[in-house]
Design a protein around this motif. Structure first.
Motif, PDB file in Angstrom:
ATOM      1  N   ARG A  75     -33.608   8.942 -89.212  1.00  0.00           N
ATOM      2  CA  ARG A  75     -33.311  10.002 -90.168  1.00  0.00           C
ATOM      3  C   ARG A  75     -32.070   9.621 -90.977  1.00  0.00           C
ATOM      4  NH1 ARG A  75     -31.957  12.177 -85.068  1.00  0.00           N
ATOM      5  NH2 ARG A  75     -29.712  12.620 -84.846  1.00  0.00           N
TER       6      ARG A  75
ATOM      7  N   ARG B  60     -28.859  11.037 -93.620  1.00  0.00           N
ATOM      8  CA  ARG B  60     -28.017  12.130 -94.111  1.00  0.00           C
ATOM      9  C   ARG B  60     -27.386  11.695 -95.428  1.00  0.00           C
ATOM     10  NH1 ARG B  60     -22.283  13.250 -93.034  1.00  0.00           N
ATOM     11  NH2 ARG B  60     -22.330  11.310 -91.821  1.00  0.00           N
TER      12      ARG B  60
ATOM     13  N   SER C 134     -22.313   8.189 -89.607  1.00  0.00           N
ATOM     14  CA  SER C 134     -22.747   8.879 -88.401  1.00  0.00           C
ATOM     15  C   SER C 134     -22.584   7.984 -87.183  1.00  0.00           C
ATOM     16  CB  SER C 134     -24.206   9.309 -88.540  1.00  0.00           C
ATOM     17  OG  SER C 134     -24.683   9.860 -87.324  1.00  0.00           O
TER      18      SER C 134
ATOM     19  N   GLU D 166     -29.340   7.891 -86.777  1.00  0.00           N
ATOM     20  CA  GLU D 166     -29.071   8.584 -88.036  1.00  0.00           C
ATOM     21  C   GLU D 166     -28.266   7.687 -88.955  1.00  0.00           C
ATOM     22  OE1 GLU D 166     -26.095  11.904 -88.720  1.00  0.00           O
ATOM     23  OE2 GLU D 166     -27.976  13.022 -89.000  1.00  0.00           O
TER      24      GLU D 166
END
Length: 599
Positions: free
Chosen positions: A4, A6, A74, A79
């Motif tokens: 994922r 961000r 992160s 992430e």
């Protein structure tokens, strides 16, 4: 590899006087853009713009501090963190050398202090000193790089150890169009998102009149909120005491959200009221700014002013109406004066003036046919016969220009109609309503589906469909994506000739389909102005199958082949979900086999 991502947005407004919230549709644009490069879940943090006034541009050192602030990679191994620097809201001439240099220095610093960080820069055009400043601060032995995407959609990788930028993506017209729509003035975006519903509705609270149109701003709440906030702020500055918003809506539940959003931003109270409310939840003192969804005759507004005054509230002299009937405005464009109990009020419109086609119910064909005005919020998929035929007959019909068969008629396929509706002009006039109905039909078709984030519409590249897909995009902030396949490709696909399809996998519509095939999070629907015998739809299905893509549904505006099945040999049946159906005389010249498998 990160599962994922961000996004930390850094949206730069050069020449701006202050910061602003980054709108949700812009954050969605960033998520979609990053998802093309980094598979997985993508999120974008709420953010405000980074501004430099014209005076600050002289030194521009502030851009460095603001870019490196609040950035950290992160610590979660699955992430990834991506800093997205967006210059596309700034005129290219303001991105001067000092701004570019401080930006490059800041991005280099971020990579040096945050290993594993990714950086994407959106630039309106080429020709800045950003790259050199980045390389100077990072040094030639650092493995890091940044990616720059220009306004035409082309993309380059800027590596510390390389003198020249590395092209990694050619120009992308779809990106350029989305960016242009995203960056247009708020008033222009608002106009594209206002929905004019065609039907049979009550005219306000009147029992004497009905109307053909109902105007809906539910898809433009963000734009309405921003414009409303500016008006409320003016009133707040001129109010001697605490100010509250009182919103009144009969068939516009979205106005409650607008009022709540504006009140929250400005730190004031909001009280929604509906027709018939006794106002018991309102305070008994204070200044009230009245906000309405629509003003027609003004009688409802007058009554509300009286009731609020009786409650003990002082109604501010400015009244906000999202819509104002053009007849009530007179020669003015966006406001009018009214007097209630010897006090003058100015009613200011947020959206443009509207024309609702008011008719006396004793003279209305639909009322005389015992068809009662409908609730605009109780809509159903599809288009009523009365409404469809009004649209079809508004303009003179024209010969069918596009359809199955080769253009030289060497392999003509099913015969074309001598006359068809002028769909291009029809979509220009009613396209917002038809686009909404297509979205509504697709949503009804995909109920229960999992993981579907948005729609991708596949259609022939023809003038009428260009107009309709423009309407689809305008209402959703340049989404959904439209893949437009040239007619010559469809003609070849009728003969199972895919040689040109295979040559287009890395450009234009072919590249769109190639990228689409890599993901399963989209609802792919085929759309067309009308379906005569399934031939064009089958050609599009063949091309989609060539790319490994399955269509969720076929959504023609008009289906002239009712009851037919749409499927390729060995493939699943694709549901046909038209907005309206008319039996076709074309089928009388086809045999049963053609009717089951053709256009």
């Amino acid at each position: 590899m990160a599962e994922r991502w961000r996004i930390i947005p850094k949206v730069i407004r050069l020449g701006s006087a202050t910061t602003e919230d980054v709108p949700d549709d812009r954050l969605r644009f960033y998520r979609d853009l990053v998802a093309e490069v980094h598979p997985g879940t993508v999120s974008a943090e709420p953010s405000q713009t980074i501004y430099l006034s014209f005076e600050q541009l002289r030194s521009a050192w502030q851009v460095y501090d603001r870019l490196i602030a609040d950035v950290s990679a992160s610590e979660d191994p699955v992430e990834g963190t991506l800093v997205l620097v967006d210059f596309t809201l700034s005129p290219h001439e303001l991105i001067i050398q000092t701004v570019a240099a401080y930006t490059g220095k800041a991005l280099g610093t971020l990579l040096l202090t945050n290993p594993g960080l990714e950086v994407l820069v959106l630039m309106p055009a080429m020709g800045t000193g950003l790259q050199q400043a980045f390389r100077d601060i990072v040094g030639t032995d650092h493995p890091g790089h940044i990616v720059i995407q220009y306004g035409d959609g082309s993309r380059v990788r800027v590596s510390a150890g390389q003198v020249d930028d590395e092209p990694i993506q050619p120009p992308d017209p779809e990106y350029a169009e989305q960016l242009q729509r995203l960056n247009q003035p708020i008033s222009d975006r608002l106009g594209g998102k206002i929905l004019r519903r065609l039907g049979h509705y009550k005219f306000g609270t009147s029992e004497k009149y009905c109307t053909r149109y109902f105007f809906d701003a539910s898809y433009a709440m963000q734009e309405v909120s921003q414009l409303t906030k500016d008006i409320v702020l003016e009133e707040q500055n001129g109010s001697s005491g605490p100010l509250m918003i009182v919103s009144h809506q009969a068939h516009s539940p979205w106005l409650v959200e607008v009022g709540a959003e504006v009140a929250q931003r400005l730190g004031i109270r909001h009280f929604p009221v509906s027709a018939g409310d006794d106002l018991a939840n309102l305070p008994t003192s204070g200044d009230a700014l009245l906000m309405l969804d629509v003003v027609n005759t003004g009688r409802t507004t007058e009554a509300l002013i009286g009731r609020l005054g009786a409650r003990g509230l002082v109604v501010r002299p400015t009244i906000i109406a999202v819509f104002i009937d053009r007849e009530r405005l007179g020669p003015a464009r966006d406001s009018f004066q009214m007097v209630v109990d010897r006090r003058a009020y100015r009613v200011r419109g947020v959206a443009g003036p509207i024309a609702r086609r008011k008719t006396e119910r004793t003279r209305c064909d639909q009322c005389l046919a015992k068809s009662l005005p409908a609730d605009p919020l109780a809509d159903r998929p599809g288009i009523r016969s009365y409404d469809m035929w009004e649209m079809l007959l508004t303009h003179e019909w024209v010969p069918e220009k596009y359809g199955p068969g080769d253009p030289d008629q060497s392999s003509p396929g099913p015969p074309r109609f001598s006359l068809v509706p002028d769909f291009k002009r029809m979509f220009e006039e009613y396209g917002d309503w038809i686009a909404y109905k297509l979205d509504e039909m697709l949503e009804a078709t995909r109920i229960g589906g999992a993981g579907v984030e948005e729609a991708v519409y596949v259609c022939p590249a023809e003038p009428a469909m260009n107009t309709l897909t423009d309407q689809l995009k305008a209402r959703r902030g340049a989404r959904p994506v439209a893949v437009k396949i040239p007619r010559r490709i469809l003609w070849a696909a009728e003969r199972d000739d895919f040689s040109e399809v295979d040559r287009h996998t890395e450009m234009g519509w072919g590249r769109q389909l190639s990228l689409l095939a890599e993901r399963d999070s989209y609802a792919v629907a085929i759309i067309d102005e009308f379906n005569g015998s399934n031939t064009t739809a089958l050609s599009m299905l063949k091309i989609l199958r060539r790319f490994g893509i399955t269509a969720l549904a076929y959504l023609p505006v008009i289906n002239r082949n009712p009851g037919s099945a749409l499927r390729l040999a060995g493939g699943p049946e694709v549901p046909i979900r038209p907005l309206y159906e008319i039996p076709s005389p074309r089928l009388s010249v086809l045999d049963a086999a053609d009717a089951a498998g053709g256009r």
